[in-house]
Design a protein around this motif. Structure first.
Motif, PDB file in Angstrom:
ATOM      1  N   HIS A   1     -44.183 -25.756  -1.507  1.00  0.00           N
ATOM      2  CA  HIS A   1     -44.328 -24.424  -2.106  1.00  0.00           C
ATOM      3  C   HIS A   1     -43.171 -24.138  -3.067  1.00  0.00           C
ATOM      4  CE1 HIS A   1     -47.673 -23.463   0.531  1.00  0.00           C
ATOM      5  NE2 HIS A   1     -46.940 -23.865   1.563  1.00  0.00           N
ATOM      6  N   GLU A   2     -41.981 -24.602  -2.704  1.00  0.00           N
ATOM      7  CA  GLU A   2     -40.824 -24.410  -3.572  1.00  0.00           C
ATOM      8  C   GLU A   2     -40.977 -25.213  -4.858  1.00  0.00           C
ATOM      9  OE1 GLU A   2     -36.789 -23.695  -1.754  1.00  0.00           O
ATOM     10  OE2 GLU A   2     -37.794 -24.645  -0.036  1.00  0.00           O
TER      11      GLU A   2
ATOM     12  N   ALA B   1     -43.269 -23.246  -7.070  1.00  0.00           N
ATOM     13  CA  ALA B   1     -42.610 -22.045  -7.611  1.00  0.00           C
ATOM     14  C   ALA B   1     -41.633 -22.408  -8.729  1.00  0.00           C
ATOM     15  CB  ALA B   1     -41.890 -21.289  -6.493  1.00  0.00           C
TER      16      ALA B   1
ATOM     17  N   LYS C   1     -41.592 -12.225 -10.817  1.00  0.00           N
ATOM     18  CA  LYS C   1     -42.384 -12.589  -9.640  1.00  0.00           C
ATOM     19  C   LYS C   1     -42.096 -14.018  -9.200  1.00  0.00           C
ATOM     20  CE  LYS C   1     -46.261  -9.402 -10.192  1.00  0.00           C
ATOM     21  NZ  LYS C   1     -47.705  -9.269 -10.449  1.00  0.00           N
TER      22      LYS C   1
ATOM     23  N   THR D   1     -38.714 -14.095  -7.554  1.00  0.00           N
ATOM     24  CA  THR D   1     -38.805 -13.474  -6.227  1.00  0.00           C
ATOM     25  C   THR D   1     -39.436 -14.439  -5.235  1.00  0.00           C
ATOM     26  OG1 THR D   1     -38.929 -11.260  -7.165  1.00  0.00           O
ATOM     27  CG2 THR D   1     -39.780 -11.529  -4.927  1.00  0.00           C
ATOM     28  N   ARG D   2     -40.496 -15.113  -5.653  1.00  0.00           N
ATOM     29  CA  ARG D   2     -41.169 -16.084  -4.781  1.00  0.00           C
ATOM     30  C   ARG D   2     -40.213 -17.207  -4.406  1.00  0.00           C
ATOM     31  NH1 ARG D   2     -44.348 -17.342  -0.785  1.00  0.00           N
ATOM     32  NH2 ARG D   2     -45.539 -19.243  -1.079  1.00  0.00           N
TER      33      ARG D   2
ATOM     34  N   GLU E   1     -37.820 -15.912  -1.809  1.00  0.00           N
ATOM     35  CA  GLU E   1     -38.475 -15.776  -0.505  1.00  0.00           C
ATOM     36  C   GLU E   1     -38.600 -17.130   0.189  1.00  0.00           C
ATOM     37  OE1 GLU E   1     -42.165 -14.011  -1.678  1.00  0.00           O
ATOM     38  OE2 GLU E   1     -41.364 -11.963  -1.637  1.00  0.00           O
ATOM     39  N   LEU E   2     -39.007 -18.141  -0.572  1.00  0.00           N
ATOM     40  CA  LEU E   2     -39.161 -19.480   0.003  1.00  0.00           C
ATOM     41  C   LEU E   2     -37.814 -20.060   0.436  1.00  0.00           C
ATOM     42  CD1 LEU E   2     -41.833 -20.838  -2.482  1.00  0.00           C
ATOM     43  CD2 LEU E   2     -42.168 -20.452  -0.019  1.00  0.00           C
TER      44      LEU E   2
END
Length: 157
Positions: A13-14, A17, A49, A52-53, A56-57
């Motif tokens: 996921h990182e 992103a 965004k 921010t994602r 969060e990750l």
């Protein structure tokens, strides 16, 4: 990604992103070069965004590291990767993520330089409009003398 599992669980996921942010930064660079203000402005929200994602990750990974008994940081990730039982694929994925982040950071640095140069050009144009020259005091007045007042800012170091 609510419960904390392996610190490796967030890596894919990182990657996604960081790639998304990198693409946005590249688009921003194209708009900066073209002096496309509307194009630059349209990227502000998506960039925020994406950042921010990413945060969060990274926070999720840090919490997973802490739950695994490691320091909740990039150094903790390095220590966790050094433990036995961590696959080479996970280690490689982490190193690829770091490299992707370096690319994004460099593009962002270049964009900052482009923004700085554009700000200097804009200030020079304003000076010309306000004072008739970039320096502001080289314009001859009605009496044939150069303007004596200085409107520039002085920086004292």
């Amino acid at each position: 990604m609510n419960s904390f599992g392996s610190p490796a669980d967030s890596l894919s996921h990182e990657h996604e992103a960081v790639r998304q942010l990198t693409q946005l930064l590249q688009q921003e660079q194209e708009h900066l070069i073209a002096a496309d203000i509307d194009g630059i402005a349209s990227l502000t929200e998506p960039k925020a965004k994406a950042a921010t994602r990413m945060a969060e990750l990274a926070a999720w990974r840090h919490n997973a590291l802490a739950a695994a008994g490691c320091e909740a940081s990039e150094n903790g990730m390095k220590a966790w990767l050094a433990t036995s039982g961590v696959s080479k694929t996970t280690s490689q994925s982490w190193h690829e993520l770091i490299e992707l982040a370096k690319v994004a950071k460099e593009i962002n640095r270049v964009n900052g330089t482009l923004i700085g140069k554009q700000m200097v050009r804009n200030q020079n144009m304003l000076n010309i409009l306000q004072h008739g020259s970039v320096q502001g005091d080289h314009v001859y007045g009605p009496n044939g003398q150069t303007g004596g007042k200085s409107v520039g800012r002085h920086i004292i170091a």
